[in-house]
Design a protein around this motif. Structure first.
Motif, PDB file in Angstrom:
ATOM      1  N   ALA A  31       0.829  -1.201   0.000  1.00 18.06           N
ATOM      2  CA  ALA A  31       0.000   0.000   0.000  1.00 18.06           C
ATOM      3  C   ALA A  31       0.865   1.253   0.000  1.00 18.06           C
ATOM      4  CB  ALA A  31      -0.924  -0.011   1.218  1.00 18.06           C
ATOM      5  N   PHE A  32       1.947   1.223   0.773  1.00 16.60           N
ATOM      6  CA  PHE A  32       2.849   2.371   0.820  1.00 16.60           C
ATOM      7  C   PHE A  32       3.459   2.651  -0.544  1.00 16.60           C
ATOM      8  CE2 PHE A  32       7.214   3.957   1.290  1.00 16.60           C
ATOM      9  CZ  PHE A  32       6.965   5.175   1.918  1.00 16.60           C
ATOM     10  N   ILE A  33       3.920   1.620  -1.237  1.00 17.75           N
ATOM     11  CA  ILE A  33       4.547   1.808  -2.548  1.00 17.75           C
ATOM     12  C   ILE A  33       3.539   2.336  -3.555  1.00 17.75           C
ATOM     13  CG2 ILE A  33       5.665   0.635  -4.481  1.00 17.75           C
ATOM     14  CD1 ILE A  33       6.948  -1.245  -2.456  1.00 17.75           C
ATOM     15  N   VAL A  34       2.333   1.751  -3.553  1.00 20.36           N
ATOM     16  CA  VAL A  34       1.301   2.193  -4.500  1.00 20.36           C
ATOM     17  C   VAL A  34       0.944   3.657  -4.267  1.00 20.36           C
ATOM     18  CG1 VAL A  34      -1.106   1.902  -5.183  1.00 20.36           C
ATOM     19  CG2 VAL A  34       0.348  -0.102  -4.891  1.00 20.36           C
ATOM     20  N   LEU A  35       0.713   4.022  -3.009  1.00 22.75           N
ATOM     21  CA  LEU A  35       0.353   5.405  -2.706  1.00 22.75           C
ATOM     22  C   LEU A  35       1.525   6.342  -2.954  1.00 22.75           C
ATOM     23  CD1 LEU A  35      -1.810   4.881   0.497  1.00 22.75           C
ATOM     24  CD2 LEU A  35      -2.568   5.197  -1.860  1.00 22.75           C
ATOM     25  N   LEU A  36       2.760   5.852  -2.776  1.00 20.42           N
ATOM     26  CA  LEU A  36       3.940   6.647  -3.097  1.00 20.42           C
ATOM     27  C   LEU A  36       3.986   6.958  -4.583  1.00 20.42           C
ATOM     28  CD1 LEU A  36       6.696   7.877  -2.205  1.00 20.42           C
ATOM     29  CD2 LEU A  36       7.719   5.654  -2.749  1.00 20.42           C
ATOM     30  N   VAL A  37       3.703   5.953  -5.410  1.00 17.35           N
ATOM     31  CA  VAL A  37       3.689   6.169  -6.857  1.00 17.35           C
ATOM     32  C   VAL A  37       2.647   7.220  -7.227  1.00 17.35           C
ATOM     33  CG1 VAL A  37       3.120   5.099  -9.071  1.00 17.35           C
ATOM     34  CG2 VAL A  37       4.586   3.887  -7.452  1.00 17.35           C
ATOM     35  N   PHE A  38       1.461   7.124  -6.629  1.00 15.68           N
ATOM     36  CA  PHE A  38       0.409   8.090  -6.929  1.00 15.68           C
ATOM     37  C   PHE A  38       0.810   9.499  -6.514  1.00 15.68           C
ATOM     38  CE2 PHE A  38      -2.576   4.613  -7.645  1.00 15.68           C
ATOM     39  CZ  PHE A  38      -3.456   5.171  -8.570  1.00 15.68           C
ATOM     40  N   THR A  39       1.268   9.650  -5.274  1.00 15.81           N
ATOM     41  CA  THR A  39       1.499  10.986  -4.733  1.00 15.81           C
ATOM     42  C   THR A  39       2.788  11.630  -5.237  1.00 15.81           C
ATOM     43  OG1 THR A  39       2.534  10.014  -2.754  1.00 15.81           O
ATOM     44  CG2 THR A  39       0.193  10.502  -2.638  1.00 15.81           C
ATOM     45  N   PHE A  40       3.817  10.817  -5.477  1.00 19.42           N
ATOM     46  CA  PHE A  40       5.103  11.366  -5.885  1.00 19.42           C
ATOM     47  C   PHE A  40       5.250  11.421  -7.403  1.00 19.42           C
ATOM     48  CE2 PHE A  40       9.670  10.873  -6.891  1.00 19.42           C
ATOM     49  CZ  PHE A  40      10.147  12.034  -6.298  1.00 19.42           C
ATOM     50  N   CYS A  41       4.756  10.419  -8.099  1.00 21.00           N
ATOM     51  CA  CYS A  41       4.949  10.337  -9.550  1.00 21.00           C
ATOM     52  C   CYS A  41       3.801  10.961 -10.339  1.00 21.00           C
ATOM     53  CB  CYS A  41       5.129   8.880  -9.978  1.00 21.00           C
ATOM     54  SG  CYS A  41       6.582   8.071  -9.278  1.00 21.00           S
ATOM     55  N   PHE A  42       2.566  10.666  -9.953  1.00 18.54           N
ATOM     56  CA  PHE A  42       1.420  11.056 -10.766  1.00 18.54           C
ATOM     57  C   PHE A  42       0.754  12.354 -10.338  1.00 18.54           C
ATOM     58  CE2 PHE A  42       0.877   6.226 -11.351  1.00 18.54           C
ATOM     59  CZ  PHE A  42       1.773   6.221 -12.406  1.00 18.54           C
ATOM     60  N   ALA A  43       0.596  12.560  -9.033  1.00 16.55           N
ATOM     61  CA  ALA A  43      -0.151  13.729  -8.562  1.00 16.55           C
ATOM     62  C   ALA A  43       0.476  15.055  -8.982  1.00 16.55           C
ATOM     63  CB  ALA A  43      -0.324  13.664  -7.044  1.00 16.55           C
ATOM     64  N   PRO A  44       1.800  15.274  -8.781  1.00 16.63           N
ATOM     65  CA  PRO A  44       2.363  16.577  -9.162  1.00 16.63           C
ATOM     66  C   PRO A  44       2.158  16.901 -10.636  1.00 16.63           C
ATOM     67  CG  PRO A  44       3.894  15.364  -7.770  1.00 16.63           C
ATOM     68  CD  PRO A  44       2.808  14.400  -8.139  1.00 16.63           C
ATOM     69  N   ASN A  45       2.343  15.911 -11.513  1.00 19.45           N
ATOM     70  CA  ASN A  45       2.206  16.172 -12.938  1.00 19.45           C
ATOM     71  C   ASN A  45       0.788  16.564 -13.301  1.00 19.45           C
ATOM     72  OD1 ASN A  45       1.510  14.686 -15.833  1.00 19.45           O
ATOM     73  ND2 ASN A  45       3.432  15.827 -15.842  1.00 19.45           N
ATOM     74  N   ASN A  46      -0.193  15.849 -12.756  1.00 27.47           N
ATOM     75  CA  ASN A  46      -1.584  16.144 -13.104  1.00 27.47           C
ATOM     76  C   ASN A  46      -2.042  17.476 -12.523  1.00 27.47           C
ATOM     77  OD1 ASN A  46      -3.173  13.716 -14.510  1.00 27.47           O
ATOM     78  ND2 ASN A  46      -1.545  12.871 -13.236  1.00 27.47           N
ATOM     79  N   ILE A  47      -1.628  17.775 -11.303  1.00 26.72           N
ATOM     80  CA  ILE A  47      -1.996  19.053 -10.697  1.00 26.72           C
ATOM     81  C   ILE A  47      -1.366  20.206 -11.467  1.00 26.72           C
ATOM     82  CG2 ILE A  47      -1.734  20.486  -8.633  1.00 26.72           C
ATOM     83  CD1 ILE A  47      -1.900  17.858  -7.004  1.00 26.72           C
ATOM     84  N   SER A  81       7.984  17.823 -13.458  1.00 31.11           N
ATOM     85  CA  SER A  81       7.048  16.827 -12.926  1.00 31.11           C
ATOM     86  C   SER A  81       6.808  15.713 -13.930  1.00 31.11           C
ATOM     87  CB  SER A  81       5.718  17.491 -12.549  1.00 31.11           C
ATOM     88  OG  SER A  81       4.973  17.875 -13.696  1.00 31.11           O
ATOM     89  N   LEU A  82       6.809  16.035 -15.230  1.00 32.70           N
ATOM     90  CA  LEU A  82       6.660  15.002 -16.250  1.00 32.70           C
ATOM     91  C   LEU A  82       7.847  14.057 -16.220  1.00 32.70           C
ATOM     92  CD1 LEU A  82       4.944  14.005 -18.655  1.00 32.70           C
ATOM     93  CD2 LEU A  82       6.326  15.485 -20.131  1.00 32.70           C
ATOM     94  N   CYS A  83       9.011  14.611 -15.945  1.00 28.94           N
ATOM     95  CA  CYS A  83      10.215  13.790 -15.822  1.00 28.94           C
ATOM     96  C   CYS A  83      10.079  12.816 -14.652  1.00 28.94           C
ATOM     97  CB  CYS A  83      11.419  14.698 -15.643  1.00 28.94           C
ATOM     98  SG  CYS A  83      12.959  13.856 -15.253  1.00 28.94           S
ATOM     99  N   PHE A  84       9.666  13.314 -13.492  1.00 30.48           N
ATOM    100  CA  PHE A  84       9.554  12.458 -12.309  1.00 30.48           C
ATOM    101  C   PHE A  84       8.394  11.469 -12.415  1.00 30.48           C
ATOM    102  CE2 PHE A  84      12.145  15.854 -10.391  1.00 30.48           C
ATOM    103  CZ  PHE A  84      13.113  15.068  -9.778  1.00 30.48           C
ATOM    104  N   SER A  85       7.410  11.768 -13.256  1.00 32.34           N
ATOM    105  CA  SER A  85       6.299  10.824 -13.423  1.00 32.34           C
ATOM    106  C   SER A  85       6.773   9.500 -14.011  1.00 32.34           C
ATOM    107  CB  SER A  85       5.207  11.432 -14.317  1.00 32.34           C
ATOM    108  OG  SER A  85       5.628  11.503 -15.674  1.00 32.34           O
ATOM    109  N   CYS A  86       7.897   9.527 -14.719  1.00 40.26           N
ATOM    110  CA  CYS A  86       8.425   8.303 -15.327  1.00 40.26           C
ATOM    111  C   CYS A  86       9.018   7.349 -14.291  1.00 40.26           C
ATOM    112  CB  CYS A  86       9.496   8.648 -16.363  1.00 40.26           C
ATOM    113  SG  CYS A  86       8.889   9.598 -17.762  1.00 40.26           S
ATOM    114  N   LEU A  87       9.274   7.844 -13.095  1.00 38.09           N
ATOM    115  CA  LEU A  87       9.856   6.989 -12.064  1.00 38.09           C
ATOM    116  C   LEU A  87       8.929   5.855 -11.661  1.00 38.09           C
ATOM    117  CD1 LEU A  87      11.499   9.680  -9.739  1.00 38.09           C
ATOM    118  CD2 LEU A  87      12.638   8.194 -11.390  1.00 38.09           C
ATOM    119  N   ASN A  88       7.628   5.985 -11.965  1.00 39.26           N
ATOM    120  CA  ASN A  88       6.696   4.905 -11.610  1.00 39.26           C
ATOM    121  C   ASN A  88       7.102   3.587 -12.252  1.00 39.26           C
ATOM    122  OD1 ASN A  88       4.542   3.985 -13.897  1.00 39.26           O
ATOM    123  ND2 ASN A  88       5.251   6.040 -14.318  1.00 39.26           N
TER     124      ASN A  88
END
Length: 347
Positions: free
Chosen positions: A239-255, A278-285
Motif C-alpha cells: 500500500a505504501f509503494i502504490v500510494l507513493l507512486v500516486f502521490t510522488f509520480c502522478f499527482a504533481p504532474n496532473n496538478i 514533474s513530467l520527468c519524475f512521473s516516469c519513475l513509476n
C-alpha cells in the motif's frame, strides 16, 4: 505551453528560459537515462517471470502483465526523449514520431493509474469482502477485457494528441519542439479544452486515486485486526509503494498540468518549468512497479528467488510460510485453484 500557429508567435519568458537552460536539459536527460536502464532491466525480468514462469495466470497476474507492457513501452520511448533534450529541444524525427512518443508517455501514466486501481479492487474483494469475493471472483477473460477497456478509455481521452501535429517551429531559437509548445487550435473551443483537461485529470487520475486509496486503507484496517503479522507487514508495504507512486509520480504532474493550462489559456501565465520537471519524475513509476509485483504476488516472489538463487529458507520453513499464507493465498472455486494473495498476484 500553448501557443498559436501564427508566424508572429513569441515564446513566453518561462518557456524560453527552459529551452535555453542547458543544465536543466542535462539533468532531465540524466534522470531519463537512469530510469531507462532500471525500467528495461526490472520490467524485462518482470515480464519474463510473469509470462513464462508464473502460473496460473490469475486476474492480478494479468493486470501486472498489462502494467509491465506500458512500462516497457515507456522504456523504449525514453531514449528518443533523451536525444531531444540533449539537442536543445530540437525534434528531428518528424510529427508522427512526436505523436507516438507523447502518447506513450501519457498512456504509461494513465494505464498505470487504472491498472493499480484494478489491482487495489482485486485486493479489496479478496481480503475485505472474502465471502462475496468467492462468488464474484473476476475471471481471467474479464481481466483481459478490463485491460483492453483501460487502453480504450485512455486512448480515447488522448485522441486529440494522436491526431494533432505536436511539433512546433521556433524560428527565434532555430529549433522544432515536440509537445513543448501546444497549439491552442488543437481543440476548437475552450469548452473542448475544459473537457479534455477534466478527462485527463479527474477521470483518469483523481477518481482512480480515490478508489485505490479507499481499497488499500480498507485492506490495512482489515489486517490490523489480524494476527498474521508477516502478511500485514507485506500488504502495508505494498500500500505504501502504490500510494507513493500516486502521490510522488502522478499527482504533481496532473496538478501542474491543470494549473499550467488554466493559467496559460486564461491569464497568460506559465508554470511550464515545474510541469516539465514533474513530467520527468512521473516516469519513475516504471522503476517502482517491479516492487509492487514483489509484494503483490507470492508466485512472483518465489520465481524471482529461484532465478537469483536466494533460497534462504529451508524446505520446511517454506512449507510453514506457505501454510501461513494459505488463508489469503489460495482458494478452490469449482475445482479450479485460484490465488487470493494479500497483494495482487499487480500499481
Amino acid at each position: 505551453m500553448t501557443g498559436n500557429s501564427s508566424g508572429g508567435f513569441k515564446l513566453d519568458n518561462t518557456t524560453r528560459a527552459l529551452f535555453l537552460n542547458a543544465n536543466t536539459s542535462i539533468a532531465i536527460s540524466v534522470i531519463y537515462a537512469i530510469v531507462t536502464a532500471i525500467n528495461l532491466t526490472g520490467n524485462g525480468l518482470s515480464m519474463w517471470l510473469l509470462v513464462f514462469r508464473t502460473s496460473p495466470k490469475t486476474p492480478s497476474i494479468i493486470f501486472m502483465i498489462n502494467l509491465t507492457v506500458t512500462d516497457l513501452a515507456l522504456g523504449a520511448a525514453l531514449p528518443f526523449q533523451i536525444a531531444y533534450q540533449l539537442q536543445g529541444y530540437h525534434w528531428s524525427l518528424g510529427p508522427l514520431m512526436c505523436r507516438v512518443m507523447t502518447v506513450v508517455f501519457y498512456t504509461n501514466m494513465y494505464c498505470s493509474v487504472l491498472t493499480m486501481m484494478a489491482i487495489g479492487i482485486d485486493r479489496y474483494l479478496g481480503i475485505v469482502r472474502p465471502i462475496q469475493f468467492r462468488q464474484t471472483r473476476v475471471k481471467k477473460s474479464i481481466a483481459v477485457c478490463s485491460c483492453l477497456l483501460m487502453w480504450g478509455v485512455v486512448l480515447s481521452v488522448l485522441w486529440p494528441l494522436m491526431t494533432t501535429d505536436l511539433t512546433f517551429d521556433v524560428p527565434e531559437l532555430g529549433i522544432t519542439t515536440c509537445f513543448d509548445v501546444l497549439k491552442k487550435d488543437m481543440l476548437p473551443t475552450q469548452s473542448a479544452w475544459a473537457a479534455f483537461l477534466f478527462s485527463m485529470v479527474f477521470v483518469l487520475f483523481f477518481f482512480p486515486f480515490c478508489v485505490t486509496t479507499f481499497c488499500y486503507v480498507s485492506v490495512i484496517r482489515k489486517l490490523s485486526r489480524d494476527s498474521k503479522t508477516a502478511q500485514k507487514r507485506r500488504v502495508i508495504l505494498l500500500a505504501f509503494i502504490v500510494l507513493l507512486v500516486f502521490t510522488f509520480c502522478f499527482a504533481p504532474n496532473n496538478i501542474l498540468l491543470l494549473a499550467h493550462t488554466v493559467l496559460r489559456l486564461f491569464y497568460d501565465e506559465s508554470l511550464y518549468m515545474a510541469y516539465k520537471l514533474s513530467l520527468c519524475f512521473s516516469c519513475l513509476n516504471s522503476c517502482l512497479d517491479p516492487f509492487i509485483y514483489y509484494f503483490a504476488s507470492k508466485d512472483f516472489r518465489q520465481k524471482l528467488r529461484e532465478v537469483i538463487n536466494l533460497h534462504s529458507l529451508s524446505s520446511t520453513d517454506s512449507m510453514k510460510m506457505d501454510r501461513k499464507e494459505s488463508f489469503y493465498s489460495s482458494a478452490h472455486y469449482g475445482g479450479e485453484h485460484r490465488h487470493v494473495s494479500l497483494m495482487p498476484s499487480t500499481p
